[in-house]
Design a protein around this motif. Structure first.
Motif, PDB file in Angstrom:
ATOM      1  N   LYS A 187      18.023  -8.332   2.710  1.00 16.74           N
ATOM      2  CA  LYS A 187      17.897  -8.696   1.305  1.00 16.74           C
ATOM      3  C   LYS A 187      16.994  -7.667   0.639  1.00 16.74           C
ATOM      4  CE  LYS A 187      19.503 -13.123   1.431  1.00 16.74           C
ATOM      5  NZ  LYS A 187      20.788 -12.908   2.008  1.00 16.74           N
ATOM      6  N   ARG A 188      17.238  -7.435  -0.611  1.00 15.32           N
ATOM      7  CA  ARG A 188      16.428  -6.485  -1.377  1.00 15.32           C
ATOM      8  C   ARG A 188      15.023  -7.059  -1.568  1.00 15.32           C
ATOM      9  NH1 ARG A 188      18.279  -3.463  -6.888  1.00 15.32           N
ATOM     10  NH2 ARG A 188      16.617  -1.937  -6.755  1.00 15.32           N
ATOM     11  N   LYS A 189      14.024  -6.248  -1.256  1.00 14.20           N
ATOM     12  CA  LYS A 189      12.625  -6.647  -1.440  1.00 14.20           C
ATOM     13  C   LYS A 189      11.954  -5.580  -2.295  1.00 14.20           C
ATOM     14  CE  LYS A 189      12.548  -9.065   2.927  1.00 14.20           C
ATOM     15  NZ  LYS A 189      12.014  -9.127   4.268  1.00 14.20           N
ATOM     16  N   GLU A 190      11.988  -5.795  -3.598  1.00 18.05           N
ATOM     17  CA  GLU A 190      11.498  -4.794  -4.544  1.00 18.05           C
ATOM     18  C   GLU A 190       9.978  -4.798  -4.573  1.00 18.05           C
ATOM     19  OE1 GLU A 190      13.685  -4.375  -8.298  1.00 18.05           O
ATOM     20  OE2 GLU A 190      14.928  -6.009  -7.544  1.00 18.05           O
ATOM     21  N   TRP A 191       9.398  -4.029  -3.714  1.00 10.63           N
ATOM     22  CA  TRP A 191       7.938  -3.980  -3.622  1.00 10.63           C
ATOM     23  C   TRP A 191       7.350  -2.807  -4.391  1.00 10.63           C
ATOM     24  CZ3 TRP A 191       5.432   0.228  -1.574  1.00 10.63           C
ATOM     25  CH2 TRP A 191       6.223   1.126  -0.854  1.00 10.63           C
ATOM     26  N   TYR A 192       8.120  -1.740  -4.631  1.00 10.09           N
ATOM     27  CA  TYR A 192       7.507  -0.585  -5.287  1.00 10.09           C
ATOM     28  C   TYR A 192       8.186  -0.108  -6.566  1.00 10.09           C
ATOM     29  CZ  TYR A 192      10.401   3.580  -4.469  1.00 10.09           C
ATOM     30  OH  TYR A 192      11.359   4.525  -4.527  1.00 10.09           O
ATOM     31  N   SER A 193       9.500  -0.156  -6.684  1.00  8.89           N
ATOM     32  CA  SER A 193      10.182   0.497  -7.809  1.00  8.89           C
ATOM     33  C   SER A 193       9.796  -0.101  -9.160  1.00  8.89           C
ATOM     34  CB  SER A 193      11.696   0.470  -7.618  1.00  8.89           C
ATOM     35  OG  SER A 193      12.148  -0.853  -7.418  1.00  8.89           O
ATOM     36  N   ARG A 194       9.893  -1.400  -9.315  1.00 10.63           N
ATOM     37  CA  ARG A 194       9.540  -2.022 -10.595  1.00 10.63           C
ATOM     38  C   ARG A 194       8.040  -1.923 -10.865  1.00 10.63           C
ATOM     39  NH1 ARG A 194      13.492  -6.201 -12.665  1.00 10.63           N
ATOM     40  NH2 ARG A 194      15.318  -5.874 -11.365  1.00 10.63           N
TER      41      ARG A 194
END
Length: 145
Positions: free
Chosen positions: A92-99
């Motif tokens: 699953k996508r875990k957006e920890w840095y991009s946003r």
């Protein structure tokens, strides 16, 4: 002695970079985006300065697989996949840095605009103060005579 409105750009940018790392670490923990903890431990930043000690560049580094964790891709899911890999996907996508990174860069921009604006305004006031005093004294001396 610093002139009115002066501030330390390097300290400001360093503080911003450290806060960004702290937020990334919190996101990694919150999203449980770790397996061995290597991504968490690999987060670092570095400031590069140009002539006159002006901050030229801020560089962040971390393990490459952190990008894949953020995008939710890996061995079984390739970027651009239509979603049908023939079995249930575990990743699953875990957006920890991009946003977070985009938001924090915009925040740094706001901070720098505010600080530079204050510095310029203070320098203008500081530079005009003797002129105003001189004009006041000249006008006052004409009234007295």
């Amino acid at each position: 002695m610093p002139k009115p409105g002066q501030w330390n750009k390097e300290e400001t940018v360093r503080a911003w970079a450290d806060i960004t790392l702290k937020i990334w670490r919190e996101r990694i923990t919150e999203l449980k985006a770790w397996d061995t903890g290597e991504l968490y431990k690999s987060l670092e930043n570095a400031l590069f300065t140009a002539a006159g000690n002006d901050v030229d560049k801020v560089e962040f580094s971390f393990k490459l697989y952190g990008v894949f964790v953020d995008m939710g891709v890996g061995r079984e899911i390739f970027k651009g996949n239509d979603g049908d890999v023939g079995y249930d996907v575990v990743r699953k996508r875990k957006e920890w840095y991009s946003r977070v990174f985009y938001r924090e860069v915009m925040r740094l921009k706001e901070i720098l605009v505010e600080k530079f604006g204050e510095q310029v305004a203070s320098q203008i006031v500081f530079a005009m103060h003797p002129v105003n005093d001189l004009k006041y004294e000249q006008a006052r001396s004409k009234k007295i005579k």
